[in-house]
Design an enzyme around this catalytic site. Structure first.
Site, PDB file in Angstrom:
ATOM      1  N   TYR A 191      -7.943   4.477  -3.986  1.00 28.42           N
ATOM      2  CA  TYR A 191      -8.495   4.408  -2.629  1.00 28.42           C
ATOM      3  C   TYR A 191      -8.044   5.586  -1.774  1.00 28.42           C
ATOM      4  CZ  TYR A 191     -10.142   1.722   1.492  1.00 28.42           C
ATOM      5  OH  TYR A 191     -10.820   1.261   2.594  1.00 28.42           O
ATOM      6  N   SER A 244      -5.582   1.087  -9.276  1.00 28.10           N
ATOM      7  CA  SER A 244      -5.899   0.508  -7.968  1.00 28.10           C
ATOM      8  C   SER A 244      -7.415   0.442  -7.777  1.00 28.10           C
ATOM      9  CB  SER A 244      -5.202   1.299  -6.856  1.00 28.10           C
ATOM     10  OG  SER A 244      -5.317   0.647  -5.616  1.00 28.10           O
ATOM     11  N   GLN A 245      -7.967   1.167  -6.785  1.00 30.90           N
ATOM     12  CA  GLN A 245      -9.425   1.193  -6.656  1.00 30.90           C
ATOM     13  C   GLN A 245     -10.056   1.650  -7.968  1.00 30.90           C
ATOM     14  OE1 GLN A 245     -12.171   2.982  -3.292  1.00 30.90           O
ATOM     15  NE2 GLN A 245     -11.586   4.613  -4.690  1.00 30.90           N
ATOM     16  N   ASP A 279       3.741  -6.286  -5.776  1.00 31.53           N
ATOM     17  CA  ASP A 279       2.618  -5.500  -5.249  1.00 31.53           C
ATOM     18  C   ASP A 279       1.915  -6.276  -4.143  1.00 31.53           C
ATOM     19  OD1 ASP A 279       0.398  -3.943  -4.763  1.00 31.53           O
ATOM     20  OD2 ASP A 279      -0.226  -3.801  -6.860  1.00 31.53           O
ATOM     21  N   HIS A 313       3.073  -1.427  -5.621  1.00 30.03           N
ATOM     22  CA  HIS A 313       1.757  -0.954  -6.042  1.00 30.03           C
ATOM     23  C   HIS A 313       1.816   0.273  -6.949  1.00 30.03           C
ATOM     24  CE1 HIS A 313      -2.516  -1.048  -5.998  1.00 30.03           C
ATOM     25  NE2 HIS A 313      -2.660   0.113  -5.394  1.00 30.03           N
TER      26      HIS A 313
END
Length: 322
Positions: free
Chosen positions: A92, A186-187, A272, A302
């Protein structure tokens, strides 16, 4: 921070309450059919990075709406035969960055395709792809852009770009299309799950600490962005809760995971707060493939496994792409 989500034994059994739309498959079939009306027109332009161990190409292809999307394609130098392909999606706020920063997978013998993310690329790594489509009022960030209508939602464009990125990567003569895998953090992990549900013939998926999963829980269990963007939007638009979660249901990684067909290596971190472990396990537990594994990092946030997860992938992916 201390553990905040469900205990690990409950995570391993957790199931999402996210409701799958009845027309989920038709929505995505129509979306991709519309995108494929535009010529993919994948172009690979050799660039001089100053590196001699790899060959790098600046890539442009047609994504959602025929919009031109950028990428990098990196190969071991002097490659003379098709190689297994690893398509990577970015986290992201980031973009594809500078070409010389993508060396790991070419060094491991892969053809490595990195997709730029439209409209992003100013948070931590530079991007070069515009998003020419506007939206209604949104909370700052990307997660609420067009959030009241699946047709207009930002990630409809991104996920479509990602499927087309796989097609672009496979179109290069030094790519072995039959041995294609996808990965991301992540994203990028959430996009990986979407691609895994929309491209039926991938041979492996490796989503790390994936975002965009189990929206009903994610929006209420953490105060951290990006998921908090949903709550901040609804704090203003108090009458739009049903419309918002209806839209998000078309983009939930849990529903894409349920359509996965490839072996998969997931990862999560129990501290996270950005992508809570219950949301990651929601996708993992919905994944119907027997050959799936979850790496759990007990005391990480994260950042997840970081280089330790890369070591894990470097052992796992070649076995699936051999």
């Amino acid at each position: 921070m201390a553990l905040f989500d469900l205990p690990l034994d409950q995570l391993r059994a957790y199931r999402s309450a996210s409701k799958e739309p009845a027309d989920f498959d038709r929505f995505w079939s129509d979306t991709l059919a519309e995108a494929r009306r535009h010529d993919l027109d994948a172009r690979f332009e050799r660039v001089d990075t100053g590196l001699t161990a790899v060959e790098t190409y600046d890539v442009t292809f047609s994504g959602f709406g025929g919009h031109r999307v950028k990428g990098w394609f990196v190969l071991p130098a002097d490659t003379d035969r098709p190689l297994p392909v690893l398509v990577e999606f970015i986290g992201y706020g980031g973009g594809r960055g500078l070409a010389h920063t993508h060396l790991l997978w070419a060094a491991a013998g892969f053809a490595h395709f990195v997709m730029d993310t439209r409209g992003q690329g100013s948070g931590w790594a530079a991007g070069h792809t515009e998003d020419p489509v506007g939206s209604g009022p949104a909370y700052p960030g990307f997660l609420t852009r067009g959030i009241t209508d699946p047709e207009d939602f930002y990630y409809r464009r991104v996920f479509t770009d990602a499927v087309r990125a796989v097609e672009a990567a496979r179109s290069h003569p030094l790519a072995d299309a039959a041995r294609t895998a996808a990965t991301g953090i992540s994203q990028g992990g959430g996009i990986t799950l979407a691609v895994g549900g929309l491209v039926p013939d991938l041979v492996a998926l490796a989503p790390d600490v994936p975002f965009l999963c189990d929206f009903p829980r994610a929006a209420t269990v953490t105060d951290e962005n990006p998921y908090r963007e949903i709550g901040n939007y609804l704090a203003t638009h108090r009458d739009r809760r049903e419309r918002v979660f209806d839209t998000l249901s078309y983009f939930d990684g849990v529903h894409f995971a349920a359509r996965g067909t490839a072996p998969a290596l997931f990862s999560t971190a129990l501290e996270d707060e950005i992508c809570p472990p219950s949301t990651v396990f929601a996708a993992f537990n919905a994944y119907p493939v027997e050959d799936k594994q979850m790496e759990v990092y007990d005391f990480n946030g994260h950042e997840g496994g970081g280089p330790f997860q890369q070591v894990r992938q470097l052992r796992w992916l070649p076995q699936r792409l051999a």
